[in-house]
Design a protein around this motif. Structure first.
Motif, PDB file in Angstrom:
ATOM      1  N   ALA A  87       0.655  -1.260   0.033  1.00  0.00           N
ATOM      2  CA  ALA A  87       0.135  -0.061  -0.113  1.00  0.00           C
ATOM      3  C   ALA A  87       1.035   1.409  -0.161  1.00  0.00           C
ATOM      4  O   ALA A  87       0.363   2.426  -0.346  1.00  0.00           O
ATOM      5  CB  ALA A  87      -1.060   0.113   1.168  1.00  0.00           C
ATOM      6  N   GLY A  90       4.993   2.574  -4.398  1.00  0.00           N
ATOM      7  CA  GLY A  90       4.095   2.978  -5.610  1.00  0.00           C
ATOM      8  C   GLY A  90       3.139   4.135  -5.263  1.00  0.00           C
ATOM      9  O   GLY A  90       2.819   4.978  -6.064  1.00  0.00           O
ATOM     10  N   GLN A 113       1.085  -0.977 -18.231  1.00  0.00           N
ATOM     11  CA  GLN A 113       2.217  -1.030 -17.020  1.00  0.00           C
ATOM     12  C   GLN A 113       1.978   0.140 -16.246  1.00  0.00           C
ATOM     13  O   GLN A 113       2.211   0.255 -14.844  1.00  0.00           O
ATOM     14  CB  GLN A 113       3.411  -1.016 -17.629  1.00  0.00           C
ATOM     15  N   ILE A 114       1.719   1.406 -16.860  1.00  0.00           N
ATOM     16  CA  ILE A 114       1.449   2.738 -16.114  1.00  0.00           C
ATOM     17  C   ILE A 114       0.032   2.615 -15.353  1.00  0.00           C
ATOM     18  O   ILE A 114      -0.127   2.897 -14.115  1.00  0.00           O
ATOM     19  CB  ILE A 114       1.493   3.820 -16.778  1.00  0.00           C
ATOM     20  N   GLU A 116      -1.505   0.352 -14.436  1.00  0.00           N
ATOM     21  CA  GLU A 116      -1.453  -0.907 -13.276  1.00  0.00           C
ATOM     22  C   GLU A 116      -0.996  -0.103 -12.074  1.00  0.00           C
ATOM     23  O   GLU A 116      -1.615  -0.142 -10.996  1.00  0.00           O
ATOM     24  CB  GLU A 116      -0.605  -1.805 -13.499  1.00  0.00           C
ATOM     25  N   ALA A 117      -0.002   0.672 -12.216  1.00  0.00           N
ATOM     26  CA  ALA A 117       0.539   1.301 -10.798  1.00  0.00           C
ATOM     27  C   ALA A 117      -0.591   2.373 -10.440  1.00  0.00           C
ATOM     28  O   ALA A 117      -0.859   2.750  -9.220  1.00  0.00           O
ATOM     29  CB  ALA A 117       1.660   2.342 -11.549  1.00  0.00           C
ATOM     30  N   MET A 119      -3.834   1.720 -10.891  1.00  0.00           N
ATOM     31  CA  MET A 119      -5.074   0.993 -10.438  1.00  0.00           C
ATOM     32  C   MET A 119      -4.802   0.319  -9.172  1.00  0.00           C
ATOM     33  O   MET A 119      -5.748   0.164  -8.326  1.00  0.00           O
ATOM     34  CB  MET A 119      -5.134  -0.150 -11.386  1.00  0.00           C
ATOM     35  N   LEU A 120      -3.573   0.068  -8.806  1.00  0.00           N
ATOM     36  CA  LEU A 120      -3.258  -0.782  -7.690  1.00  0.00           C
ATOM     37  C   LEU A 120      -3.660   0.147  -6.400  1.00  0.00           C
ATOM     38  O   LEU A 120      -3.562  -0.331  -5.216  1.00  0.00           O
ATOM     39  CB  LEU A 120      -1.620  -0.919  -7.271  1.00  0.00           C
ATOM     40  N   HIS A 121      -3.694   1.513  -6.414  1.00  0.00           N
ATOM     41  CA  HIS A 121      -3.916   2.535  -5.462  1.00  0.00           C
ATOM     42  C   HIS A 121      -4.906   3.399  -5.541  1.00  0.00           C
ATOM     43  O   HIS A 121      -5.403   3.790  -4.450  1.00  0.00           O
ATOM     44  CB  HIS A 121      -2.500   3.298  -5.125  1.00  0.00           C
ATOM     45  N   ILE A 168       5.740   5.710 -14.497  1.00  0.00           N
ATOM     46  CA  ILE A 168       5.316   4.529 -13.368  1.00  0.00           C
ATOM     47  C   ILE A 168       5.472   4.898 -12.020  1.00  0.00           C
ATOM     48  O   ILE A 168       4.577   4.999 -11.184  1.00  0.00           O
ATOM     49  CB  ILE A 168       5.803   3.228 -13.637  1.00  0.00           C
TER      50      ILE A 168
ATOM     51  N   ALA B 215       7.585  -2.871  -6.605  1.00  0.00           N
ATOM     52  CA  ALA B 215       7.757  -1.711  -6.443  1.00  0.00           C
ATOM     53  C   ALA B 215       6.576  -0.521  -6.529  1.00  0.00           C
ATOM     54  O   ALA B 215       6.235   0.323  -5.941  1.00  0.00           O
ATOM     55  CB  ALA B 215       9.084  -0.842  -6.976  1.00  0.00           C
ATOM     56  N   LYS B 216       5.559  -1.156  -7.501  1.00  0.00           N
ATOM     57  CA  LYS B 216       4.515  -0.522  -7.800  1.00  0.00           C
ATOM     58  C   LYS B 216       3.503  -0.819  -6.871  1.00  0.00           C
ATOM     59  O   LYS B 216       2.448  -0.045  -6.802  1.00  0.00           O
ATOM     60  CB  LYS B 216       3.669  -0.772  -9.312  1.00  0.00           C
ATOM     61  N   GLY B 217       3.667  -1.662  -6.060  1.00  0.00           N
ATOM     62  CA  GLY B 217       2.810  -2.015  -4.899  1.00  0.00           C
ATOM     63  C   GLY B 217       1.823  -2.930  -5.219  1.00  0.00           C
ATOM     64  O   GLY B 217       0.629  -3.167  -4.592  1.00  0.00           O
ATOM     65  N   ARG B 219       0.624  -6.578  -4.964  1.00  0.00           N
ATOM     66  CA  ARG B 219       0.832  -7.771  -3.893  1.00  0.00           C
ATOM     67  C   ARG B 219       1.131  -9.174  -4.543  1.00  0.00           C
ATOM     68  O   ARG B 219       1.393  -9.256  -5.842  1.00  0.00           O
ATOM     69  CB  ARG B 219      -0.538  -8.027  -3.282  1.00  0.00           C
ATOM     70  N   ARG B 222      -0.560 -11.184  -7.533  1.00  0.00           N
ATOM     71  CA  ARG B 222      -0.498 -10.427  -8.669  1.00  0.00           C
ATOM     72  C   ARG B 222       0.907 -10.476  -9.320  1.00  0.00           C
ATOM     73  O   ARG B 222       0.849 -10.858 -10.503  1.00  0.00           O
ATOM     74  CB  ARG B 222      -0.842  -8.834  -8.534  1.00  0.00           C
ATOM     75  N   HIS B 227       2.640 -11.048 -13.555  1.00  0.00           N
ATOM     76  CA  HIS B 227       4.313 -10.545 -14.236  1.00  0.00           C
ATOM     77  C   HIS B 227       4.884 -11.990 -14.251  1.00  0.00           C
ATOM     78  O   HIS B 227       5.611 -12.237 -15.278  1.00  0.00           O
ATOM     79  CB  HIS B 227       4.665  -9.509 -13.196  1.00  0.00           C
TER      80      HIS B 227
END
Lengths: 326, 312
Positions: A87, A90, A113-114, A116-117, A119-121, A168, B215-217, B219, B222, B227
């Protein structure tokens, strides 16, 4: 200080048996204020990347053992449960890695890929997310962002991939950006563009930057403060001006002398003799001693402490302390 | 993309041609007289001569070769020497069983192997990882026909849970009949694919882009599936292709053990009875199968890897 964003205290990273540990980072302390850039300089193997990876807790534990404190905005990241780290990664802290060629997933489009960065948060509609990705690509100065959303890393040059990496890392406007040798793999003109881009991002978001490099030229250009590391230890830290004007530690002096000069090209470039000793071979005393022009008997016995010699300027060297005392 | 596939298909032509030529040569080198084999030891000289004339065996070799190729192109393999049934009918009756056995056993191998490999990779050098290592060792060491025989004795003969032979009628009965044969083939496949999944995944998880994902966060789940596994699918799909092809040699023995219809058993009985045209057709079927599986794998790569997509 209230605007102290990252405060690392006595950070150590160890591998190997507990009885005979291999310390790759040894009681490192430094701090970064919001909106500022701190550079960590040192040769390969000096522990600078390991320090950076520790901040994000990206060093696998075990085998590594990490101790000390990493206070981010007052909260000790080393005490955050492992499952809560994603959490923070990123979102509050973004990271740009050294090898743009290998750091992007070859099977995912750069747009994905961008996205995703983000979307994860943050939850938002796919359309808004797409807009955000396009904004980020514009921010990092990638030409024709719409046309490149569906492109894959293999279609990009190193500089363009590093821009994607930066997009990213900046996707959620992190307050701290860690850049591990972001320009090393790039040619000089692209280096300048990537550095300019990072400074621009810092200005916009008032983020702090932790820049890891072995390039003192890069440090002079973008950093306010510098930490010089050698064999896992901080040997000197100072404001950029003070470091370049008055480097105290013989290692830093050596580094500065080995920067090529633009005016005098005939002179053979200075070279610090020897190389960084492998962590396993370091015994008591100062690890730089075998290569040090100013070594004294005491250096073999006892590691010098990091002590201030001027406001905001510390060094760890017996020769310096002796000189100052005289 | 269509152009790429077309080119790949054209690539198959020389391969198939080479296989046909080898089969032709092999059939001419094999000891024994086809006429004698077909008509039996009691046939007299006139009958043998008439047979040779009828089958074109007295033609010059090049003409036989041209006829042979022409027949192969039209998928006309002639009739079986033993039963006089058209070989195309024999193949049509047997091939679906072998294809079915291949699909079910590979699917079983995947369903067992991939989760095992995934779990072992995430628990590297811990108990599950060592357990997979032992499982793989057993899977590699136990021959499939031996395992088949054991399964047959235990579950069909003694416990009576599964049928003893045949292929069954209809879907459910068919599934009931195919389970043990497919399982016998699937042990090696799951051992092989499990190890391959583990190795490929560990290799991929050490890559820089996986660190980027963390590093993107992202888990762990995933990171591993999105990946890791996706990138590990590249070496893995090659392994699946190899595994499909390995079913062919396995099917020969397993179809015999379980007395199932199929190309393998057809070929074995044809060899025992010196039924040359059937052997010829069976070898060609196998060769074509290999070539088609390779083509299938190439198509799979295109879907997985954008880099290949781009080049085509």
């Amino acid at each position: 200080m209230s605007d102290r964003l990252l405060d690392i205290r006595d950070l150590s990273v160890e591998f190997g048996p507990v009885a005979r540990p291999l310390r790759v980072v040894d009681r490192v302390s430094f701090s970064i204020d919001a909106g500022k850039t701190l550079g960590i300089v040192g040769e390969s193997g000096s522990g600078k990347s390991m320090t950076a990876l520790s901040v994000l807790r990206l060093v696998p534990e075990p085998p590594a053992r990490i101790s000390g404190q990493i206070l981010f905005d007052g909260r000790d990241l080393l005490k955050v449960p492992r499952r809560n780290m994603p959490a923070i990664r990123g979102k509050d802290i973004g990271m740009i890695f050294q090898e743009p060629m290998a750091s992007l997933n070859p099977l995912m489009s750069i747009g994905d890929q961008i996205a995703e960065a983000i979307m994860l948060h943050e939850s938002m509609s796919a359309d808004r997310r797409r807009e955000r990705v396009l904004d980020l690509l514009r921010l990092v100065g990638l030409p024709d962002p719409e046309g490149r959303l569906g492109a894959y890393p293999d279609q990009f040059s190193g500089g363009m991939r590093q821009r994607v990496m930066a997009a990213i890392a900046m996707a959620c406007n992190p307050r701290l950006l860690i850049a591990d040798e972001p320009t090393t793999a790039l040619d000089v003109t692209i280096q300048a563009q990537v550095l300019e881009m990072m400074l621009d991002i810092r200005r916009r978001f008032n983020s702090a930057i932790l820049l890891i490099t072995h390039d003192l030229g890069v440090v002079a250009e973008v950093c306010e403060r510098v930490v010089v590391m050698y064999a896992g230890k901080v040997v000197e830290d100072a404001d950029v001006g003070s470091l370049f004007a008055n480097a105290l530690h013989p290692y830093t002096q050596g580094l500065l002398r080995s920067v090529p000069s633009l005016t005098d090209t005939r002179k053979r470039l200075y070279q610090i003799p020897g190389s960084v000793p492998p962590a396993r071979t370091i015994k008591a005393g100062c690890p730089f001693r075998p290569r040090c022009p100013a070594r004294m008997d005491r250096c073999a016995v006892e590691m010098p402490p990091l002590v201030p010699y001027a406001p905001g300027h510390r060094a760890a060297c017996w020769a310096v302390s002796k000189e100052m005392a005289e | 993309m269509a152009r790429y596939l077309l080119l790949r298909l054209l690539d198959l032509v020389p391969t198939v041609f080479l296989v046909l030529t080898l089969v032709f040569i092999a059939m001419r080198i094999l000891p024994g007289d086809p006429a004698l084999a077909a008509l039996g030891a009691n046939a007299d000289g006139g009958q043998l001569e008439a047979f040779r004339e009828r089958m074109g065996l007295n033609d010059p070799l090049w003409l036989q070769y041209v006829h042979f190729l022409w027949d192969a192109v039209r998928l006309d393999f002639g009739n079986s020497l033993m039963s006089n049934i058209p070989i195309s009918t024999l193949i049509a009756n047997n091939l679906p069983h072998t294809v079915y056995l291949t699909i079910v056993s590979v699917a079983l191998g995947l369903f067992i192997g991939i989760p095992l490999g995934l779990y072992a990779a995430t628990q590297r050098n811990k108990l599950p990882d060592n357990a997979l290592r032992i499982y793989s060792l057993i899977g590699y060491s136990v021959p499939d026909f031996y395992l088949g025989a054991i399964l047959l004795i235990v579950f069909s003969l003694n416990l009576g849970w599964f049928p003893i032979n045949g292929a069954g009628e209809g879907f459910w009965d068919g599934l009931h009949h195919i389970f043990l044969p497919a399982l016998s083939l699937a042990l090696l496949k799951s051992a092989f694919l499990g190890r391959l999944t583990r190795t490929s995944l560990l290799e991929v998880l050490g890559r820089d882009y996986v660190r980027t994902a963390r590093a993107k966060g992202a888990r762990e789940g995933r990171v591993i599936f999105r990946h890791g596994l996706r990138n590990a699918m590249l070496p893995l799909s090659t392994g699946i292709g190899i595994s499909i092809l390995a079913t062919l040699s396995g099917a020969v023995a397993i179809e015999l053990v379980f007395n199932r219809p199929g190309i393998g058993r057809l070929l074995i009985s044809a060899i025992q009875e010196r039924d040359y045209p059937v052997i010829q057709a069976g070898v060609m079927m196998f060769a074509t199968f290999v070539v088609l599986v390779n083509l299938l794998m190439d198509i799979v790569y295109i879907f997985i890897d954008p880099r290949i997509r781009m080049k085509s």
